[in-house]
Design a protein around this motif. Sequence first.
Motif, PDB file in Angstrom:
ATOM      1  N   ASN A 130      -6.323   1.027 -21.660  1.00 16.30           N
ATOM      2  CA  ASN A 130      -5.464   2.209 -21.602  1.00 16.30           C
ATOM      3  C   ASN A 130      -6.267   3.469 -21.318  1.00 16.30           C
ATOM      4  O   ASN A 130      -5.861   4.312 -20.513  1.00 16.30           O
ATOM      5  CB  ASN A 130      -4.701   2.373 -22.927  1.00 16.30           C
ATOM      6  N   LYS A 131      -7.394   3.617 -21.991  1.00 17.09           N
ATOM      7  CA  LYS A 131      -8.233   4.802 -21.805  1.00 17.09           C
ATOM      8  C   LYS A 131      -8.822   4.851 -20.394  1.00 17.09           C
ATOM      9  O   LYS A 131      -8.892   5.910 -19.775  1.00 17.09           O
ATOM     10  CB  LYS A 131      -9.362   4.811 -22.842  1.00 17.09           C
ATOM     11  N   TYR A 185      -8.110   7.724 -17.615  1.00 16.01           N
ATOM     12  CA  TYR A 185      -9.243   8.420 -16.981  1.00 16.01           C
ATOM     13  C   TYR A 185      -9.135   8.354 -15.459  1.00 16.01           C
ATOM     14  O   TYR A 185      -9.324   9.361 -14.756  1.00 16.01           O
ATOM     15  CB  TYR A 185     -10.555   7.782 -17.455  1.00 16.01           C
ATOM     16  N   HIS A 205      -6.834  -1.071 -25.953  1.00 17.84           N
ATOM     17  CA  HIS A 205      -7.148   0.349 -26.123  1.00 17.84           C
ATOM     18  C   HIS A 205      -8.131   0.806 -25.045  1.00 17.84           C
ATOM     19  O   HIS A 205      -7.975   1.885 -24.470  1.00 17.84           O
ATOM     20  CB  HIS A 205      -7.741   0.602 -27.513  1.00 17.84           C
ATOM     21  N   SER A 232      -0.445   0.995 -19.888  1.00 18.21           N
ATOM     22  CA  SER A 232       0.301   1.825 -20.836  1.00 18.21           C
ATOM     23  C   SER A 232       1.556   1.146 -21.375  1.00 18.21           C
ATOM     24  O   SER A 232       2.057   1.508 -22.448  1.00 18.21           O
ATOM     25  CB  SER A 232       0.686   3.154 -20.178  1.00 18.21           C
ATOM     26  N   ILE A 262     -15.372   4.775 -25.332  1.00 20.39           N
ATOM     27  CA  ILE A 262     -14.609   4.685 -24.092  1.00 20.39           C
ATOM     28  C   ILE A 262     -15.413   5.275 -22.936  1.00 20.39           C
ATOM     29  O   ILE A 262     -15.515   4.682 -21.866  1.00 20.39           O
ATOM     30  CB  ILE A 262     -13.257   5.426 -24.229  1.00 20.39           C
ATOM     31  N   GLU A 263     -15.985   6.447 -23.150  1.00 17.35           N
ATOM     32  CA  GLU A 263     -16.773   7.090 -22.091  1.00 17.35           C
ATOM     33  C   GLU A 263     -17.946   6.219 -21.673  1.00 17.35           C
ATOM     34  O   GLU A 263     -18.288   6.129 -20.496  1.00 17.35           O
ATOM     35  CB  GLU A 263     -17.274   8.455 -22.572  1.00 17.35           C
ATOM     36  N   GLU A 307     -14.156   6.024 -31.196  1.00 16.50           N
ATOM     37  CA  GLU A 307     -13.580   5.414 -29.998  1.00 16.50           C
ATOM     38  C   GLU A 307     -13.763   6.234 -28.721  1.00 16.50           C
ATOM     39  O   GLU A 307     -14.113   5.686 -27.697  1.00 16.50           O
ATOM     40  CB  GLU A 307     -12.096   5.096 -30.216  1.00 16.50           C
ATOM     41  N   PRO A 308     -13.574   7.603 -28.721  1.00 16.41           N
ATOM     42  CA  PRO A 308     -13.740   8.335 -27.471  1.00 16.41           C
ATOM     43  C   PRO A 308     -15.123   8.187 -26.868  1.00 16.41           C
ATOM     44  O   PRO A 308     -15.256   7.978 -25.670  1.00 16.41           O
ATOM     45  CB  PRO A 308     -13.464   9.787 -27.891  1.00 16.41           C
TER      46      PRO A 308
END
Length: 423
Positions: A219-220, A224, A216, A365, A11-12, A7-8
């Motif tokens: 939210n990320k 950021y 998700h 959030s 997200i990026e 996931e990270p």
Amino acid sequence: MFAKIREPDSIETYIESPEKLKKLYKRVLFVVSLSQIFGGAGLAAGVTVGALLAQQMLGTDAYAGLPVALLTLGSACAAFLVGKLSQSRGRRIGLSTGFIVGGLGAVGVVIAAMVNSVLLLFASLLFYGAGTATNLQARYAGTDLASTKQRATAISTTMMMTTFGAVAGPNLVGVMGNVATSMGIPSLAGPFILSAAAFIFAGIVLFMMLRPDPLHIANKIAAYQQQNGKSTSSDTQKADNKKGLAVGATVMVLTQIVMVAVMTMTPVHMQHHGYDMADVGLVIGFHVAAMYLPSLFTGILVDKIGRTAMSIAAGVILLLAGLFAAFAPNDSLLMLIIALSLLGLGWNFGLISGTAQVVDSTEPSTRAKTQGKLDVLIALAGASGGALSGMVVASASYDVLALGGGLLALLLIPVVIWSKKSN
């Protein structure tokens, strides 16, 4: 575990590539819209024959509004739980769980009709309400990745897709009744067989296809932006958000009360004046079509001319619906179709403009949890409207119910004008 590792990076990628984020936004809209087609079909039973099934099993009109009241009460509980689950586990888990529970509730209604158990009927309707709540909450999923100018349009896109199932459902009442009879099941339980299959399939679609989870990702992205100084939240903005939530909730609650109350007792009113189930299905079909089919244009109008103007329009249209229903000749099917179509359109305007206001006033959030809590109010409003509608008709008349609902809708106008002046 695999999803958490990947996931990270994912997200990026979305943060760095607006084009890829836009593509994901469109995919989310497609998946949610697909689930809404089935979810819309699942709504048909409770709307069309719920009151008639209770009337048949209880032998009185006074409590004919109880099925809608119970399923909306169940919807209230489910709205809170689905919102909380979505906030912690994502839209995919929250929405798919809600739909499947609603489908199991529909199965329970069928069994209750077979064994003639009023207690099981009432209990099952509470669980069936989870499908209704989830179908309504799914509209939020499309907004998670939408910009401010896209939100109402995103809401309306998913709602419009509900039309295909929601219009087909009432018009399959007769067919499903015949199917049920051929299986030795009471005919009025037939539409709930369709609901069970539709809700469960909608849940499977979301569980299998809503990846990555849009909440998700949102939210990320918000985290950021905050870390990089691209997002601020002043005290003034927080105050405006609270006001926006209050106004959006009020608009949705009032439109829900009026719509549910009049809609619930229309099939009973029609049956008393000699209409058959095909006529009831036709009127409710037009009503449900008006609830969802104009959505795409409604969303564009809400984004273009504003939340306030469309909320006022909702109040005026609901008043017209009440007037048409109250003064329609008892033998005029056309007038009932017009009245219930206006009722659906007014609800559509109110729900989309109110929802857009709520989304504008929440942060990713806490968004799903807050939306779930507000949908509890909407469901409780529907429960109140459904429960009181039968009592009003039993003690006064359907005409009084319709006219009273139209007048209640006018409260939307001072509410939104107050919010405008307060800014």
